[in-house]
Design a protein around this motif. Structure first.
Motif, PDB file in Angstrom:
ATOM      1  N   TYR A   1      26.298 -47.928   9.980  1.00 17.64           N
ATOM      2  CA  TYR A   1      26.343 -47.255   8.673  1.00 17.64           C
ATOM      3  C   TYR A   1      26.882 -45.834   8.842  1.00 17.64           C
ATOM      4  O   TYR A   1      27.745 -45.380   8.075  1.00 17.64           O
ATOM      5  CB  TYR A   1      24.951 -47.228   8.048  1.00 17.64           C
ATOM      6  N   ARG A   2      26.384 -45.129   9.852  1.00 15.56           N
ATOM      7  CA  ARG A   2      26.862 -43.769  10.115  1.00 15.56           C
ATOM      8  C   ARG A   2      28.356 -43.767  10.417  1.00 15.56           C
ATOM      9  O   ARG A   2      29.108 -42.934   9.891  1.00 15.56           O
ATOM     10  CB  ARG A   2      26.085 -43.159  11.290  1.00 15.56           C
ATOM     11  N   THR A   3      28.806 -44.707  11.220  1.00 16.45           N
ATOM     12  CA  THR A   3      30.226 -44.775  11.584  1.00 16.45           C
ATOM     13  C   THR A   3      31.096 -45.032  10.357  1.00 16.45           C
ATOM     14  O   THR A   3      32.118 -44.362  10.145  1.00 16.45           O
ATOM     15  CB  THR A   3      30.441 -45.888  12.616  1.00 16.45           C
ATOM     16  N   VAL A   4      30.704 -45.997   9.534  1.00  9.60           N
ATOM     17  CA  VAL A   4      31.503 -46.338   8.355  1.00  9.60           C
ATOM     18  C   VAL A   4      31.443 -45.220   7.320  1.00  9.60           C
ATOM     19  O   VAL A   4      32.454 -44.880   6.698  1.00  9.60           O
ATOM     20  CB  VAL A   4      31.030 -47.677   7.757  1.00  9.60           C
ATOM     21  N   TYR A   5      30.263 -44.650   7.132  1.00  8.43           N
ATOM     22  CA  TYR A   5      30.108 -43.534   6.189  1.00  8.43           C
ATOM     23  C   TYR A   5      31.097 -42.420   6.553  1.00  8.43           C
ATOM     24  O   TYR A   5      31.818 -41.888   5.686  1.00  8.43           O
ATOM     25  CB  TYR A   5      28.665 -43.034   6.257  1.00  8.43           C
ATOM     26  N   ARG A   6      31.111 -42.043   7.820  1.00 10.68           N
ATOM     27  CA  ARG A   6      31.984 -40.944   8.252  1.00 10.68           C
ATOM     28  C   ARG A   6      33.463 -41.323   8.113  1.00 10.68           C
ATOM     29  O   ARG A   6      34.293 -40.475   7.767  1.00 10.68           O
ATOM     30  CB  ARG A   6      31.653 -40.546   9.689  1.00 10.68           C
TER      31      ARG A   6
ATOM     32  N   PHE B   1      16.955 -41.249   9.120  1.00  8.76           N
ATOM     33  CA  PHE B   1      18.158 -41.268   9.956  1.00  8.76           C
ATOM     34  C   PHE B   1      19.329 -40.648   9.199  1.00  8.76           C
ATOM     35  O   PHE B   1      20.102 -39.844   9.757  1.00  8.76           O
ATOM     36  CB  PHE B   1      18.479 -42.722  10.327  1.00  8.76           C
ATOM     37  N   ALA B   2      19.484 -41.023   7.918  1.00 11.88           N
ATOM     38  CA  ALA B   2      20.586 -40.500   7.131  1.00 11.88           C
ATOM     39  C   ALA B   2      20.485 -38.988   6.947  1.00 11.88           C
ATOM     40  O   ALA B   2      21.481 -38.263   7.019  1.00 11.88           O
ATOM     41  CB  ALA B   2      20.623 -41.201   5.773  1.00 11.88           C
ATOM     42  N   ARG B   3      19.251 -38.505   6.755  1.00  8.59           N
ATOM     43  CA  ARG B   3      19.052 -37.053   6.646  1.00  8.59           C
ATOM     44  C   ARG B   3      19.423 -36.349   7.937  1.00  8.59           C
ATOM     45  O   ARG B   3      20.151 -35.339   7.936  1.00  8.59           O
ATOM     46  CB  ARG B   3      17.589 -36.774   6.295  1.00  8.59           C
TER      47      ARG B   3
ATOM     48  N   VAL C   1      24.268 -38.160   6.646  1.00  7.95           N
ATOM     49  CA  VAL C   1      24.960 -39.287   6.021  1.00  7.95           C
ATOM     50  C   VAL C   1      24.084 -39.863   4.894  1.00  7.95           C
ATOM     51  O   VAL C   1      24.039 -41.071   4.674  1.00  7.95           O
ATOM     52  CB  VAL C   1      25.323 -40.381   7.048  1.00  7.95           C
ATOM     53  N   LEU C   2      23.419 -38.979   4.174  1.00  6.76           N
ATOM     54  CA  LEU C   2      22.581 -39.432   3.074  1.00  6.76           C
ATOM     55  C   LEU C   2      23.418 -40.122   2.006  1.00  6.76           C
ATOM     56  O   LEU C   2      24.506 -39.649   1.657  1.00  6.76           O
ATOM     57  CB  LEU C   2      21.840 -38.256   2.443  1.00  6.76           C
ATOM     58  N   PRO C   3      22.932 -41.222   1.476  1.00  6.47           N
ATOM     59  CA  PRO C   3      23.668 -41.882   0.396  1.00  6.47           C
ATOM     60  C   PRO C   3      23.650 -41.016  -0.854  1.00  6.47           C
ATOM     61  O   PRO C   3      22.665 -40.311  -1.129  1.00  6.47           O
ATOM     62  CB  PRO C   3      22.896 -43.182   0.183  1.00  6.47           C
ATOM     63  N   ASP C   4      24.730 -41.071  -1.609  1.00  5.04           N
ATOM     64  CA  ASP C   4      24.768 -40.383  -2.900  1.00  5.04           C
ATOM     65  C   ASP C   4      24.007 -41.179  -3.950  1.00  5.04           C
ATOM     66  O   ASP C   4      23.527 -40.612  -4.938  1.00  5.04           O
ATOM     67  CB  ASP C   4      26.221 -40.192  -3.342  1.00  5.04           C
ATOM     68  N   VAL C   5      23.916 -42.479  -3.743  1.00  4.86           N
ATOM     69  CA  VAL C   5      23.163 -43.373  -4.616  1.00  4.86           C
ATOM     70  C   VAL C   5      22.334 -44.281  -3.716  1.00  4.86           C
ATOM     71  O   VAL C   5      22.871 -44.885  -2.778  1.00  4.86           O
ATOM     72  CB  VAL C   5      24.079 -44.226  -5.502  1.00  4.86           C
ATOM     73  N   THR C   6      21.038 -44.371  -3.986  1.00  3.36           N
ATOM     74  CA  THR C   6      20.190 -45.266  -3.204  1.00  3.36           C
ATOM     75  C   THR C   6      20.146 -46.630  -3.890  1.00  3.36           C
ATOM     76  O   THR C   6      19.915 -46.720  -5.100  1.00  3.36           O
ATOM     77  CB  THR C   6      18.775 -44.704  -3.069  1.00  3.36           C
TER      78      THR C   6
END
Length: 692
Positions: free
Chosen positions: A167-172, A202-204, A208-213
């Motif tokens: 998720y972190r890799t794709v988010y970035r 982890f996201a915090r 890489v926090l989601p803009d929408v949960t």
């Protein structure tokens, strides 16, 4: 999470009218609405869809716009998961209809379900391609990327750490290509408290926090546990020092028993609106039908009317106390002080069977509604995937509030039905076929009673049982001769002269008159907008009438077949024949010759067709219907592309209506499709004036 669906037969159309029941000696339940306790602005968040849109015009835009849509979740650009539902292709229609946000299910770029796992590098290459397409799209600011769908079950079952790292890799990667991107996650298949806490932490920590949960609510536990889920998630944010994220439940509704069933769907609508979150109906059947709210592309099921009522709420929501937070009976309500109107939507009997009684208690009624208030209670029943005849009146009566409170006793309510209560100042009873102006949607803040141009006009949502002509009776008052402009489904229709109803020295509201316009309406839902400058509009009456409609059979020898197009037999077609194999190449065309009209102008072209094509995609769920299209050209001019909703069988003939401009005298109308795909089988066309 989706499934295949078995199609059912047409139900008989029945209109039911009830009367006010005497108060039961001991009410089975009590639903309390407090108009004096505002809970905030309306969000309309529950009006969302996963694969609810198939292609341009699928469903009919009128069906979508009448619901005040907010969020839709759709296929990745050029994805292989399903033949239709591409986010970028449906975006123009969704935005025209007032939609706010389009979520992109990025893993739906893959063909199989569960998604074939070819490694993160393969996926990253696809992410690059998708993001570049989104960045180049004119609606880029309306998109939200959903990089993973149900990761707790697909690719990462039992491997939360693997998901977090990917998720972190794709988010970035997304942010590197689209710095302004909005990204959603984690999109778990259900509410998973511990995993969600780990994900958010982890996201915090990794920025890489989601803009929408996002997560899904697809199980029985929603009905008793929604508020626990919502409160727990907000507590996780608070404990981690994370600012509150917008929440989208981008798949809601169980595998069976919820889609299209008003009495069950009202539970989701009420709970999501009360929590001010967004939600998308789950994709269990076919794309392009607003998740069983729409049938035959422009006809409403019972569930559609529930969301139409929801979209008509105005003002602020108010506190609603059900018999129990996790119980079957739920509701939502809103008060519009400017309109002097309160509305309540309620229902629910899970499982949706049998009947129930309730006392509807409405308190905190403002004095502006007067010393006597009028309450009209409407119901809508479950019709499955068959067209609904629309709402029916359950009861209607005047009440004198005591201490700002009234009680409406109701018995014999259906568990699978939803109910709508409109509270206004005292008024006359509503006729069965009448569309009252004060109940219609209006862009301005109208006061109770008739609507004038100062209110921004009024839009009436009417239902027609079949294609054809209808008399639209407009009741109005005016102190001088005026003109009303009628618009149909977003386009100008005609101007209607309104003679003065009384001398200018007297108040216009003291006298009323009626003008009648004969209008061609398509089967299903139509939006009639009335803008009457300097006049007051009271109501519309709509009734079927006759008019000139000219039919032309596709198999007629007067027509011209090009290339591979040919006449074939089907006993279900008009005259037992149709024309098929139109398209799959520019040469394969059907041309109707000598389509003759007396005067030049715009006409309704009613096309009777069949389309039963199933396409490729994931093979173990859903019916992968294909919405074929035809390019339609008049007199050899520029063609307009029109998609034809799948009819779920080659012997199921349906109609769709297209506007065309014809010259006086003889015209030609040509159907073709120069792509590798075919147009639908064409049975016949009919030509009618928009205004008779």
């Amino acid at each position: 999470m989706r499934r295949k669906h078995a199609w059912s037969a047409m139900l008989a159309v029945v209109l039911v009218t009830g009367a006010l029941h005497a108060a039961p000696a001991q009410a089975a339940s009590q639903l309390v609405v407090d108009l004096g306790s505002s809970t905030g602005a309306l969000r309309y968040g529950a009006t969302g869809f996963l694969y609810g849109l198939g292609d341009e015009g699928i469903p009919n835009e009128t069906m979508l716009a009448a619901l005040k849509p907010q969020v839709t979740a759709q296929k990745a650009p050029d994805g292989l998961q399903h033949p239709n539902g591409d986010a970028l292709k449906v975006a123009p229609m969704f935005k025209r209809a007032g939609g706010r946000e389009i979520q992109i299910y990025m893993q739906d770029v893959y063909k199989q379900w569960p998604y074939e796992n070819l490694g993160i590098n393969d996926y990253l290459a696809k992410v690059d391609t998708m993001v570049r397409k989104v960045v180049a799209d004119p609606y880029r600011t309306s998109y939200v990327y959903v990089p993973f769908n149900e990761p707790d079950q697909i690719w990462y079952g039992g491997n939360l750490n693997g998901f977090l790292n990917d998720y972190r890799t794709v988010y970035r990667r997304i942010r590197s290509l689209d710095p302004g991107a909005r990204i959603a996650g984690p999109n778990f298949a259900s509410y998973r408290s511990a995993d969600l806490r780990t994900f958010m932490q982890f996201a915090r920590d990794n920025a890489v926090l989601p803009d929408v949960t996002t997560w899904h609510e697809l199980g029985d536990d929603f009905f008793t546990g929604w508020h626990t889920h919502y409160a727990d998630y907000r507590a996780i944010e608070s404990a981690l020092g994370i600012s509150p994220r917008p929440i989208t439940i981008n798949e809601y509704g169980r595998f069976s028993g919820d889609l299209g069933v008003p009495g069950n769907l009202v539970q989701f609508v009420a709970k999501f609106e009360n929590s001010k979150v967004d939600g998308c109906l789950a994709y269990w059947t076919t794309a392009g039908g607003l998740n069983d709210l729409v049938t035959r592309n422009n006809q409403a099921t019972g569930g559609w009317w529930l969301y139409k009522w929801y979209g008509e709420l105005t003002g602020n929501t108010v506190a609603v106390t059900p018999p129990s937070p996790g119980g079957s009976l739920q509701g939502l309500a809103a008060l519009d002080q400017g309109k002097k109107q309160a509305r309540v939507i309620f229902g629910g009997n899970n499982p949706a069977s049998g009947t129930y009684d309730t006392n509807l208690v409405i308190k905190g009624i403002p004095g502006a509604l007067g010393t006597t208030v009028h309450a009209a209670v409407w119901g809508v029943d479950d019709t499955g995937l068959n067209p609904s005849p629309g709402p029916y009146k359950v009861t209607e009566a005047d009440f004198t509030p005591s201490g700002g409170q009234i009680t409406i006793p109701l018995t014999g309510l259906k568990g699978s039905s939803a109910y709508h209560v409109i509270v206004t100042p005292d008024k006359d009873p509503t006729a069965g076929s009448r569309y009252e102006a004060e109940y219609a949607a209006a862009p301005g803040a109208i006061t109770y009673g008739p609507v004038s141009s100062a209110d921004g006009g009024a839009t009436f949502v009417v239902t027609a049982p079949s294609d054809g002509y209808y008399n639209v009776d407009l009741r109005y008052s005016a102190s001088a001769a005026r003109t009303a402009r009628l618009r149909l489904n977003g386009s100008d229709l005609t101007d209607v002269t309104l003679p003065a109803t009384l001398p200018a020295t007297l108040p216009a509201a003291a006298s009323w008159s009626t003008v009648t316009t004969k209008v061609f309406l398509a089967a299903g839902i139509n939006r009639l907008e009335v803008n009457a400058a300097g006049a007051n509009v009271d109501y519309l009456d709509v009734s079927a009438t006759t008019g000139t409609i000219t039919a032309y059979e596709a198999e007629s020898s007067a027509n011209t077949l090009g290339g591979a197009a040919r006449v074939a037999a089907n006993s279900a077609a008009s005259g037992g024949k149709y024309v098929g194999y139109v398209g799959a190449g520019a040469a394969n065309t059907l041309r109707f010759n000598n389509v003759t009209v007396a005067s030049a102008g715009r006409y309704r072209l009613v096309v009777t067709y069949a389309n039963g094509e199933l396409g490729e995609g994931a093979s173990n769920y859903n019916s992968n219907i294909v919405d074929r299209y035809a390019d339609i050209s008049v007199n050899g001019g520029a063609a307009q592309r029109h998609y034809f909703r799948n009819t779920l069988g080659w012997s199921n003939y349906r109609t769709t209506v297209v506007d065309v401009t014809l010259a006086a005298g003889a015209n030609t109308i040509t159907f073709g499709n120069s792509s590798a795909g075919y147009a639908p089988d064409i049975d016949r066309i009919q030509i009618a004036k928009p205004v008779g």
